[in-house]
Scaffold this active site. Structure first.
Site, PDB file in Angstrom:
ATOM      1  CE  LYS A 116      -4.179  -1.950   2.046  1.00  0.00           C
ATOM      2  NZ  LYS A 116      -3.782  -3.361   1.973  1.00  0.00           N
ATOM      3  CE  LYS A 158      -6.943   2.231   4.727  1.00  0.00           C
ATOM      4  NZ  LYS A 158      -7.236   2.605   3.320  1.00  0.00           N
ATOM      5  N   GLY A 164      -8.058  -8.069   2.987  1.00  0.00           N
ATOM      6  CA  GLY A 164      -9.092  -8.848   3.669  1.00  0.00           C
ATOM      7  C   GLY A 164      -9.511  -8.294   5.007  1.00  0.00           C
ATOM      8  N   GLY A 165      -9.286  -6.990   5.221  1.00  0.00           N
ATOM      9  CA  GLY A 165      -9.706  -6.364   6.474  1.00  0.00           C
ATOM     10  C   GLY A 165      -8.765  -6.579   7.639  1.00  0.00           C
ATOM     11  CD  GLU A 200      -4.767   5.938   3.088  1.00  0.00           C
ATOM     12  OE1 GLU A 200      -4.266   5.899   1.967  1.00  0.00           O
ATOM     13  OE2 GLU A 200      -5.868   5.433   3.367  1.00  0.00           O
ATOM     14  CD  GLU A 289      -7.150  -2.227  -0.733  1.00  0.00           C
ATOM     15  OE1 GLU A 289      -6.226  -2.267   0.084  1.00  0.00           O
ATOM     16  OE2 GLU A 289      -8.131  -2.986  -0.679  1.00  0.00           O
ATOM     17  CG  ASN A 291      -8.169  -5.418  -4.401  1.00  0.00           C
ATOM     18  OD1 ASN A 291      -7.541  -5.827  -3.433  1.00  0.00           O
ATOM     19  ND2 ASN A 291      -9.209  -4.613  -4.273  1.00  0.00           N
ATOM     20  NE  ARG A 293      -7.482 -10.085  -4.381  1.00  0.00           N
ATOM     21  CZ  ARG A 293      -8.677  -9.637  -4.042  1.00  0.00           C
ATOM     22  NH1 ARG A 293      -9.711  -9.895  -4.847  1.00  0.00           N
ATOM     23  NH2 ARG A 293      -8.891  -8.937  -2.954  1.00  0.00           N
TER      24      ARG A 293
END
Length: 455
Positions: A116, A158, A164-165, A200, A289, A291, A293
């Protein structure tokens, strides 16, 4: 085109990839753990090979065993699906070294955008708006306190390598910061083997808007519109829809253009998603962010755009150009996805593994799709994610999609395990959701407190 690909995943996404490959005339190899010997993806693939015991670290995360399976079966490419090794640059690099095509972006791009902090720096270079925050990794509470004072509360902690949290905490003031930082850092270290954090300013409440992008090796990058993923519990998405009711014509063009600019900046290939936070009060959006995929919620985009994202992934990995150009992409109607989990919403969403004794999946009519690996008599193992199905609907407009989803959930019948079907039915019928009046705070602060009061 590839003759054979190996699917390094399980469950409904493995089934989804097998079906797409078969329609392209490509042979498939399923991998499975000992706990998944009777799983649907094992039965549907042309070949299947066991890669280890039930524990994920010994099977679906076992790079050596998976690569050995690919070599042994003559697979030319590996599709990682989502989760497990899908965003693991080491695995992508090993595939490259073994001359096995990884169906996804390069390891270099995954390193750039998967971390990130690196991703944030690259987006600043690309001219994509980012939220005020730390400029690098944060390792100590003293650093965190200083940075938080500079950018102002509330803030988000973060994990740099997160997903996935995991490793995420909201912090409202300095008193909350130290214990929250220590807890998030410990969680990140346990989940990812990396305790590096970043900070952030918190845009909250906000809309969680993500843009689906596709890129090929010839330098073409397109977007397939946006998805609204604001209905979340503990930073995990529950329901997604496309298009977002919070975005008008001008803002939609701005946010999709920013996503394409971001992907072009890193020479992105294959399917990916750029996620943004939208401050509805100001109309400003900020990169959150990327991802690298295919996403769980990709079917809603497939419904509104008419583009098969998984087939495009396979074609692009084979070296083909994207089958569509931006000017060819048109959007039609409205789509919604509900995630169906084997869990008990009335008992803090506790997982509910077990044997399915009876199953009826909703069907009939235009614009209804159920992605699942369930079947009657199947035993859901306790070792993996609790998601067992996705119900996706498409209508000419949002109201029609909402009504179709309500009808589908009313028909959904699974016996032997507890699911969140009734929870999803209540959510999709809630007046705020029907009106499109929700943000990332709604589920946790408004809906769940009322839902949990019910007997």
């Amino acid at each position: 085109m590839f003759n054979k690909i190996l699917i390094a995943n399980r469950g409904e996404i493995a089934v989804r990839i097998i079906r797409a490959a078969r329609e392209l005339g490509v042979g498939t190899v399923a991998i499975y753990s000992t706990a998944d010997r009777d799983a649907l993806h094992v039965h549907l693939a042309d070949e299947a090979i066991c890669v280890g015991p039930a524990r994920s670290t010994e099977s679906y995360l076992n790079m050596n065993n998976i690569l050995s399976a690919a070599v042994a079966t003559g697979a030319q490419a590996i599709h990682p699906g989502f989760g497990f090794l899908s965003e693991n640059s080491k695995f992508a690099r090993l595939c490259e070294e073994m001359n096995i095509k990884f169906i996804g972006p390069s390891a270099k791009v995954m390193d750039m955008m998967g971390d990130k902090i690196n991703a944030r720096a690259e987006m600043i270079k690309a001219g994509v708006p980012v939220t005020p925050g730390s400029e690098g990794e944060v390792h100590t509470t003293d650093e965190a306190v200083k940075i938080a004072e500079e950018i102002g509360y509330p803030i988000m902690l973060k994990a740099s390598a997160g997903g996935g949290g995991k490793g995420i905490r909201k912090v409202n003031n300095v008193e909350e910061l130290v214990p929250a930082f220590e807890a998030a850092q410990a969680e990140a270290q346990a989940a990812f083997g990396n305790g590096a954090m970043f900070i952030e300013r918190m845009i909250f409440p906000a809309r969680h808007i993500e843009v689906q992008i596709l890129g090929d090796s010839q330098g073409n990058v397109i977007h397939l519109g946006e998805r609204d993923c604001s209905l979340q519990r503990n930073n995990q998405k529950v329901l997604e829809e496309s298009p977002s009711v919070a975005i008008g014509y001008t803002l939609r063009n701005e946010i999709t253009a920013a996503a394409v600019k971001a992907a072009q900046h890193v020479s992105y290939e294959n399917a990916g998603t750029i996620e943004f936070l939208l401050d509805e009060s100001s109309g400003k959006f900020y990169f959150m962010e990327m991802n690298t995929r295919v996403q769980v919620e990709h079917p809603v985009t497939e419904f509104v755009s008419g583009v098969d994202i998984v087939k495009e992934q396979i074609r692009v990995a084979n070296g083909n150009e994207l089958s569509v150009k931006q000017e060819d992409v048109t959007f039609s109607g409205h789509a919604i996805e509900c995630r169906i989990n084997a869990e008990n919403p009335k008992f803090n969403f506790a997982p509910s593994p077990g044997k399915i004794t009876n199953l009826f999946l909703p069907s009939g009519g235009v614009g209804l799709r159920v992605d699942s690996a369930m079947y009657s008599g199947y035993s859901i193992p306790p070792y993996y994610d609790s998601m067992i199905a996705k119900v996706i609907v498409h209508g000419e407009n949002r109201f029609e999609a909402l009504m179709k989803m309500q009808r589908a959930l009313l028909e959904f019948d699974v016996e032997g395990v507890i699911t969140n079907v009734d929870f999803q039915l209540e959510l999709i019928s809630d007046p705020h959701v029907v009106a499109g009046d929700y943000d990332t705070s709604f589920l946790g602060n408004v809906f769940l407190p009322e839902y949990q009061k019910e007997d």
